[in-house]
Write a protein that holds these residues in place. Sequence first.
Motif, PDB file in Angstrom:
ATOM      1  N   GLY A 258       0.817  -1.213   0.000  1.00 61.05           N
ATOM      2  CA  GLY A 258       0.000   0.000   0.000  1.00 61.05           C
ATOM      3  C   GLY A 258       0.849   1.261   0.000  1.00 61.05           C
ATOM      4  O   GLY A 258       0.532   2.242  -0.668  1.00 61.05           O
ATOM      5  N   ILE A 259       1.943   1.222   0.741  1.00 59.36           N
ATOM      6  CA  ILE A 259       2.843   2.380   0.796  1.00 59.36           C
ATOM      7  C   ILE A 259       3.559   2.573  -0.523  1.00 59.36           C
ATOM      8  O   ILE A 259       3.505   3.641  -1.149  1.00 59.36           O
ATOM      9  N   LEU A 260       4.247   1.532  -0.965  1.00 63.84           N
ATOM     10  CA  LEU A 260       5.135   1.694  -2.117  1.00 63.84           C
ATOM     11  C   LEU A 260       4.371   1.973  -3.408  1.00 63.84           C
ATOM     12  O   LEU A 260       4.818   2.755  -4.253  1.00 63.84           O
ATOM     13  N   THR A 261       3.210   1.337  -3.581  1.00 65.07           N
ATOM     14  CA  THR A 261       2.532   1.463  -4.863  1.00 65.07           C
ATOM     15  C   THR A 261       1.872   2.832  -5.028  1.00 65.07           C
ATOM     16  O   THR A 261       1.873   3.407  -6.121  1.00 65.07           O
ATOM     17  N   THR A 262       1.308   3.392  -3.945  1.00 66.33           N
ATOM     18  CA  THR A 262       0.701   4.712  -4.074  1.00 66.33           C
ATOM     19  C   THR A 262       1.766   5.792  -4.260  1.00 66.33           C
ATOM     20  O   THR A 262       1.571   6.749  -5.015  1.00 66.33           O
ATOM     21  N   ILE A 263       2.907   5.645  -3.606  1.00 70.28           N
ATOM     22  CA  ILE A 263       4.000   6.606  -3.815  1.00 70.28           C
ATOM     23  C   ILE A 263       4.513   6.498  -5.241  1.00 70.28           C
ATOM     24  O   ILE A 263       4.761   7.518  -5.915  1.00 70.28           O
ATOM     25  N   TRP A 264       4.660   5.265  -5.735  1.00 63.00           N
ATOM     26  CA  TRP A 264       5.193   5.074  -7.092  1.00 63.00           C
ATOM     27  C   TRP A 264       4.298   5.735  -8.132  1.00 63.00           C
ATOM     28  O   TRP A 264       4.760   6.495  -8.988  1.00 63.00           O
ATOM     29  N   GLY A 320      11.123   6.262   4.082  1.00 63.89           N
ATOM     30  CA  GLY A 320      10.491   6.746   2.858  1.00 63.89           C
ATOM     31  C   GLY A 320       9.043   7.139   3.056  1.00 63.89           C
ATOM     32  O   GLY A 320       8.585   8.168   2.538  1.00 63.89           O
ATOM     33  N   ALA A 321       8.287   6.340   3.814  1.00 60.76           N
ATOM     34  CA  ALA A 321       6.876   6.654   4.064  1.00 60.76           C
ATOM     35  C   ALA A 321       6.739   7.930   4.893  1.00 60.76           C
ATOM     36  O   ALA A 321       5.906   8.795   4.596  1.00 60.76           O
ATOM     37  N   GLY A 322       7.567   8.064   5.941  1.00 58.16           N
ATOM     38  CA  GLY A 322       7.491   9.258   6.779  1.00 58.16           C
ATOM     39  C   GLY A 322       7.831  10.521   6.008  1.00 58.16           C
ATOM     40  O   GLY A 322       7.150  11.556   6.147  1.00 58.16           O
ATOM     41  N   LEU A 323       8.869  10.464   5.186  1.00 60.91           N
ATOM     42  CA  LEU A 323       9.244  11.633   4.389  1.00 60.91           C
ATOM     43  C   LEU A 323       8.176  11.981   3.361  1.00 60.91           C
ATOM     44  O   LEU A 323       7.943  13.152   3.064  1.00 60.91           O
ATOM     45  N   THR A 324       7.514  10.968   2.835  1.00 56.93           N
ATOM     46  CA  THR A 324       6.446  11.226   1.865  1.00 56.93           C
ATOM     47  C   THR A 324       5.306  12.008   2.508  1.00 56.93           C
ATOM     48  O   THR A 324       4.768  12.956   1.906  1.00 56.93           O
ATOM     49  N   LEU A 325       4.922  11.619   3.708  1.00 51.83           N
ATOM     50  CA  LEU A 325       3.845  12.344   4.395  1.00 51.83           C
ATOM     51  C   LEU A 325       4.213  13.809   4.602  1.00 51.83           C
ATOM     52  O   LEU A 325       3.363  14.697   4.515  1.00 51.83           O
ATOM     53  N   LEU A 468      13.122   4.444  -1.746  1.00 50.93           N
ATOM     54  CA  LEU A 468      13.232   4.049  -0.339  1.00 50.93           C
ATOM     55  C   LEU A 468      12.175   3.024   0.048  1.00 50.93           C
ATOM     56  O   LEU A 468      12.432   2.101   0.831  1.00 50.93           O
ATOM     57  N   THR A 469      10.977   3.177  -0.497  1.00 47.23           N
ATOM     58  CA  THR A 469       9.883   2.276  -0.114  1.00 47.23           C
ATOM     59  C   THR A 469       9.781   1.049  -1.006  1.00 47.23           C
ATOM     60  O   THR A 469       9.087   0.089  -0.661  1.00 47.23           O
ATOM     61  N   TYR A 470      10.463   1.061  -2.136  1.00 45.99           N
ATOM     62  CA  TYR A 470      10.301   0.000  -3.140  1.00 45.99           C
ATOM     63  C   TYR A 470      11.575  -0.827  -3.330  1.00 45.99           C
ATOM     64  O   TYR A 470      11.525  -1.996  -3.724  1.00 45.99           O
TER      65      TYR A 470
END
Length: 554
Positions: A258-264, A320-325, A468-470
């Motif tokens: 869920g994290i990596l695919t939405t960021i991608w 990666g998730a924290g920085l994305t937020l 970072l997430t992928y």
Amino acid sequence: MADAHPHPPASEPSESDIRLVIAASSAGTVFEWYDFFIYGTLASFVGKAFFPNVGPTLQLLLVWAGFAVGFGFRPLGAILFGYWGDKLGRKYTFLVTVTLMGISTAGVGFIPSAETIGLWAPFTVLILRILQGLALGGEYGGAAIYVSEHSPPSRRGYYTGYIQSSVVGGFVLSLIVVLTNAAIFPADTLSAWGWRAPFVLSLALLAISLWMRLKLSESPVFLAMREQGEIAGNPFVESFTYPGNKKRIFIALFGITGILTTIWYTAFFSALSFLKGPMRVAPETVELVIGIAAIITMAFYVMVGAWSDRVGRKLPLVIGAGLTLALLFPIFWGMGSLANPGLQASAKAAPVIVAGPACSTDPFADLKGVKQSECGKVLETLTASGVPYSVQDAPALAVTVGGKPVAIDPAWLVDDAALRKEADKARKAGLEAVLTANGFDFNVQHPGLGALIGIGALLTVLGALSGLTYGATAAQLTEMFPPQIRYSSMSIPYHIGAGYLGGFLPLIASYINARTGDAYAGLWYTWAVVAFGLVVAMWGLKGGPPHDFRDDAD
């Protein structure tokens, strides 16, 4: 606890062996993702050819709906090919998936337009998108597991990082082919039939991929399981009955995929749509800048994979998730101000206010057979033109720009189906004329070199967050699940997450933007999915150095 099903002991693969494994697996993955992404990259041409008789907003949504359909069938492909991969082997399963993908992609290039065969055109496109989704559902798990099971544990993240990078490679290849195609064909030829060439090219890519993959041998882990009689009876059923696997699947679905695919998809497809659409930047410029940024960021996936071999798989994902937020909205605000600074300045200097009864727009009104309200028609036109607005309730329709009332021409609001297109054109021309007089610029934007470098830098940051997430995902998912049901167990949550949470992102984000009139509103979908995923990852993933799968329900 001791490993109940460790990888069979094997000597360190030779450099030539690992190069062949990585090259063949990665090249096939590049070609397969190229096949899948070329549809989204050529979205405007696909819309005009197969969904011609609707407004621009609905046309875009229908194209993204077709894009999403392919993703929607990825979980079924994961179940089908995951079963075969665990029963028959990794190698032959992903030979089948790449063949199915190449043939179905080429088919899109041969379908006559809707003007020629009517509704059969979009129907056939959707069938081919379903076949693409089924193929992709089996491809990623096969390639990731194949490379992972050939890799020594100490370098598994590094070697599988090339598989992660090759997903971006497929996107880059689609952009390169589209730009080359546009340079070769004149605009009229490109619009008439030249856009089909990238789809047909997939037949050549299929031949190359099959030639490379046929040189590969079967995974040593699968061979060892077959020799020891440990092949699963029913990999799909056992994926949900194996001790602790339900929790692992839940964590893999929301806390990783869920994290990596939405960021991608936000980093690449949302950015592509944002810059081409409401920011009005020249399409070739957008594709070139995103392509360069994507090429640069491909290295991040390999670097993060190698880093995860030392620090573990959880740490890069969480960072990666924290920085994305924290950075998601500022990055897009920055790209907007660089790409089309006049739009934001004009919107502040001359705010657009639309007032009236039932003042909302439904992008799917035509499909529902429902008429838009007069206010909704105006909002739809403003949204398609990329103009921000605010809405107020009022007994009658009224539009103001910078506090000045706009004269509403009755021709803008005609409901007669035969006059619909003329009314849409008149409304668009009339509103844009008024807005242009108030400082809005509806010309195609050509940002200067400094602005393009800034946009490219922001896109590179987004790509780094994706890395970072992928980057360590293939190694992480391989190590989470027992070998005898690994293909099924990792493919199911990965493709449910990538298929629904990520694959529907362009459609959902575009719908949110269309309903709100805010080009940035769709980013809240990404933010919410990543935020929830980060909570799951913090709770469910173990930190520390990576290790092979262990029968440990915790």
